[in-house]
Write an enzyme that holds these catalytic residues in place. Structure first.
Site, PDB file in Angstrom:
ATOM      1  N   TYR A 141      45.536  55.066  54.609  1.00  0.00           N
ATOM      2  CA  TYR A 141      46.260  54.363  55.658  1.00  0.00           C
ATOM      3  C   TYR A 141      47.125  55.288  56.501  1.00  0.00           C
ATOM      4  O   TYR A 141      47.476  54.957  57.630  1.00  0.00           O
ATOM      5  CB  TYR A 141      47.178  53.302  55.038  1.00  0.00           C
ATOM      6  CG  TYR A 141      46.502  52.046  54.584  1.00  0.00           C
ATOM      7  CD1 TYR A 141      45.465  52.074  53.659  1.00  0.00           C
ATOM      8  CD2 TYR A 141      46.918  50.815  55.070  1.00  0.00           C
ATOM      9  CE1 TYR A 141      44.865  50.908  53.227  1.00  0.00           C
ATOM     10  CE2 TYR A 141      46.325  49.646  54.645  1.00  0.00           C
ATOM     11  CZ  TYR A 141      45.299  49.692  53.720  1.00  0.00           C
ATOM     12  OH  TYR A 141      44.717  48.529  53.298  1.00  0.00           O
ATOM     13  N   LYS A 187      38.514  56.348  41.704  1.00  0.00           N
ATOM     14  CA  LYS A 187      37.109  56.670  41.949  1.00  0.00           C
ATOM     15  C   LYS A 187      36.946  58.155  41.630  1.00  0.00           C
ATOM     16  O   LYS A 187      36.546  58.975  42.480  1.00  0.00           O
ATOM     17  CB  LYS A 187      36.755  56.327  43.412  1.00  0.00           C
ATOM     18  CG  LYS A 187      35.287  56.470  43.757  1.00  0.00           C
ATOM     19  CD  LYS A 187      34.405  55.374  43.196  1.00  0.00           C
ATOM     20  CE  LYS A 187      32.935  55.647  43.481  1.00  0.00           C
ATOM     21  NZ  LYS A 187      32.014  54.738  42.781  1.00  0.00           N
ATOM     22  N   ASP A 219      34.601  50.515  41.183  1.00  0.00           N
ATOM     23  CA  ASP A 219      33.441  49.621  41.353  1.00  0.00           C
ATOM     24  C   ASP A 219      33.270  48.705  40.139  1.00  0.00           C
ATOM     25  O   ASP A 219      33.184  47.478  40.263  1.00  0.00           O
ATOM     26  CB  ASP A 219      32.155  50.410  41.684  1.00  0.00           C
ATOM     27  CG  ASP A 219      31.999  51.702  40.911  1.00  0.00           C
ATOM     28  OD1 ASP A 219      32.864  51.999  40.054  1.00  0.00           O
ATOM     29  OD2 ASP A 219      31.009  52.421  41.139  1.00  0.00           O
ATOM     30  N   ASP A 243      44.687  47.048  48.046  1.00  0.00           N
ATOM     31  CA  ASP A 243      44.552  46.032  49.090  1.00  0.00           C
ATOM     32  C   ASP A 243      43.336  45.148  48.797  1.00  0.00           C
ATOM     33  O   ASP A 243      43.425  43.915  48.768  1.00  0.00           O
ATOM     34  CB  ASP A 243      44.385  46.719  50.451  1.00  0.00           C
ATOM     35  CG  ASP A 243      44.149  45.719  51.565  1.00  0.00           C
ATOM     36  OD1 ASP A 243      44.844  44.688  51.582  1.00  0.00           O
ATOM     37  OD2 ASP A 243      43.245  45.953  52.398  1.00  0.00           O
ATOM     38  N   ASP A 247      43.152  40.948  47.015  1.00  0.00           N
ATOM     39  CA  ASP A 247      42.514  39.775  47.642  1.00  0.00           C
ATOM     40  C   ASP A 247      41.407  39.229  46.735  1.00  0.00           C
ATOM     41  O   ASP A 247      41.248  38.012  46.585  1.00  0.00           O
ATOM     42  CB  ASP A 247      41.904  40.129  49.009  1.00  0.00           C
ATOM     43  CG  ASP A 247      42.878  39.915  50.165  1.00  0.00           C
ATOM     44  OD1 ASP A 247      44.100  40.098  49.947  1.00  0.00           O
ATOM     45  OD2 ASP A 247      42.435  39.579  51.281  1.00  0.00           O
TER      46      ASP A 247
HETATM   47  C1  IPM Z   1      47.269  44.101  57.543  1.00  0.00           C
HETATM   48  C2  IPM Z   1      46.985  45.250  56.646  1.00  0.00           C
HETATM   49  C3  IPM Z   1      47.514  46.511  57.244  1.00  0.00           C
HETATM   50  C4  IPM Z   1      47.556  45.033  55.239  1.00  0.00           C
HETATM   51  C5  IPM Z   1      47.136  46.162  54.292  1.00  0.00           C
HETATM   52  O1  IPM Z   1      45.962  46.541  54.276  1.00  0.00           O
HETATM   53  O2  IPM Z   1      48.009  46.649  53.556  1.00  0.00           O
HETATM   54  C6  IPM Z   1      47.175  43.735  54.560  1.00  0.00           C
HETATM   55  O3  IPM Z   1      45.808  43.611  54.357  1.00  0.00           O
HETATM   56  C7  IPM Z   1      47.935  43.578  53.263  1.00  0.00           C
HETATM   57  O4  IPM Z   1      47.296  43.388  52.224  1.00  0.00           O
HETATM   58  O5  IPM Z   1      49.172  43.598  53.289  1.00  0.00           O
HETATM   59 MG    MG Z   2      45.337  42.923  52.393  1.00  0.00          MG
END
Ligand code: IPM
Ligand code: MG
Ligand code: NAD
Length: 366
Positions: A141, A187, A219, A243, A247
């Site tokens: 990032y 990884k 993975d 990240d 999710d």
């Molecule tokens: C929007 C993006 C920059 C952010 C990240 O990848 O950290 C989001 O996906 C999160 O999880 O906070």
């Molecule tokens: Mg995110």
């Protein structure tokens, strides 16, 4: 004592869910006699529209003068074509970097009443209680160079020893307070940064003989996360893997809208935001699940303000409302138990205030 909190609602459902969190925190203020002062600042697309920059100086100043930051979400299709320095996401990354919020906690829990809505089998999701410790201010990032031309695109993945050691040590300390297990995800079969990561995990682990640890490749770890999530306690990983995996893990909780997060600086200052984004598909419809934002508020109380009892009161209220069978629309249940954002927030506040009444009764008779 009065606590000053910078509120950066951002875009899309960010506005709706931070309003919910603020309302719940105000009810905690009433019950426990705290005063929260909310100072609003612009971030992301809203800031681009009003001030021409995703994170105006004024917003940084507001945050610097506050005890903590409560954030909604940023981004949306309206700003997707903007150059990278002017994208809403850049504002979020800059605020994380500026305030040195290098450790990002993302707890994931399977609530009993939500098990039926998880795409996972109930017996797989049941009892899951894990936390991601995501490195937040390094890796892909932030690496330079980072650019693209018509013919080539470059992103750079750099990690320094200190950055890795800080977050890994945090994970081991946290595991000591939990179930003494750390899973480090990397990884290392391909990436040099992961090989250094692994080496540092080994070194830190040697100082924590009571904590069991394992290395996993990202993975296969992403597979294990949904086939046997209950085997995890603390998961430590670098920025991008954290990240994506968090999710993924939201399916265990039944909805991305359920997950809170805390982004912490070493001295306890923190930024608190739900894991989800601005959800343009449901923005402005009073449909968003406010629980992730509300639980982020609970994390703020616990981590930055040391208000453990108050944080627990929010978590208990959320649990009670879910156990009473109330949900927001994304859970796809039929009937009157499907609540809007504001109704769900009111239910949670009602639970908190119920306790307020019983506190008064107890006080009167003791
Ligand atoms: C929007 C993006 C920059 C952010 C990240 O990848 O950290 C989001 O996906 C999160 O999880 O906070
Ligand atoms: Mg995110
Ligand atoms: N921390 C942040 O501010 C953050 C995090 C992730 C994405 N984003 C941004 O958000 C924008 C949209 O991204 P996306 O659509 O990939 O991810 P998203 O998290 O916004 O939405 C993904 C899906 O989950 C649903 N969802 C998310 N939060 C919900 C909630 N509280 N209640 C009910 N349903 C919910 C959405 O409706 C959508 O279907 C992008 O601009 C992205 O950069 C910001």
């Amino acid at each position: 004592m009065k606590k000053r909190v910078a509120v950066l609602s951002g875009d899309g459902i960010g506005k709706e869910v931070t309003e919910a969190a603020v309302a719940v925190l105000d009810s905690i203020g009433r019950r426990f006699h705290h005063k929260f002062e909310w100072v609003y600042g612009l971030l992301g697309g809203a800031a681009l529209d009003e001030a021409g920059h995703p994170i105006p100086e004024e917003t940084i100043k507001i945050c610097e003068e506050s005890d903590a930051i409560l954030l909604g979400a940023i981004g949306g299709p309206k700003w997707d074509h903007f150059p990278k320095e002017l994208r809403p996401e850049k504002g979020l990354l800059q605020i994380r970097k500026h305030f040195e919020l290098s450790v990002n906690l993302r707890p994931v829990q399977a609530y009993k009443t939500l098990l039926a809505f998880s795409p996972l089998k109930e017996e797989v999701a049941e009892g899951v209680d894990l936390v991601f410790v995501r490195e937040l201010t390094g890796g892909l990032y932030f690496g330079e160079p980072s650019y693209h031309t018509d013919d080539q695109a470059v992103d750079t993945l750099v990690y320094g020893r200190e950055e890795i050691e800080r977050v890994v040590r945090f994970a081991f300390e946290l595991a000591k307070q939990r179930r003494n297990k750390v899973s480090s995800i990397d990884k290392a079969n391909v990436l040099e940064s992961s090989r250094l990561w692994r080496k540092i995990v080994e070194e830190v682990a040697a100082e924590y003989p009571e904590v069991e640890y394992e290395h996993m490749l990202v993975d296969s770890a992403s597979m294990k996360l949904i086939t046997s999530p209950a085997s995890f306690d603390v998961i430590v990983t670098e920025n991008m893997f954290g990240d994506i995996l968090s999710d993924e893990a939201s399916v265990i909780a039944g909805s991305l809208g359920m997950l809170p997060s805390a982004s912490l600086r070493a001295d306890g200052f923190g930024l608190y935001e739900p894991v989800h984004g601005s959800a343009p598909d449901i923005a402005g419809q009073n449909k968003a699940n406010p629980v992730g934002a509300i639980l982020s508020g609970a994390m703020m109380l616990r981590s930055t303000f040391g208000m453990n009892q108050e944080a627990a009161a929010i978590e208990e209220a959320v649990r009670n409302v879910l156990e009473d069978g109330y949900f927001t629309g994304e859970f796809k249940v039929d009937g009157s138990n499907v609540l809007t954002t504001t109704e769900m927030t009111e239910k949670i506040i009602e639970e908190i205030e119920k306790e307020l009444i019983s506190d008064h009764i107890l006080a009167a008779y003791s």
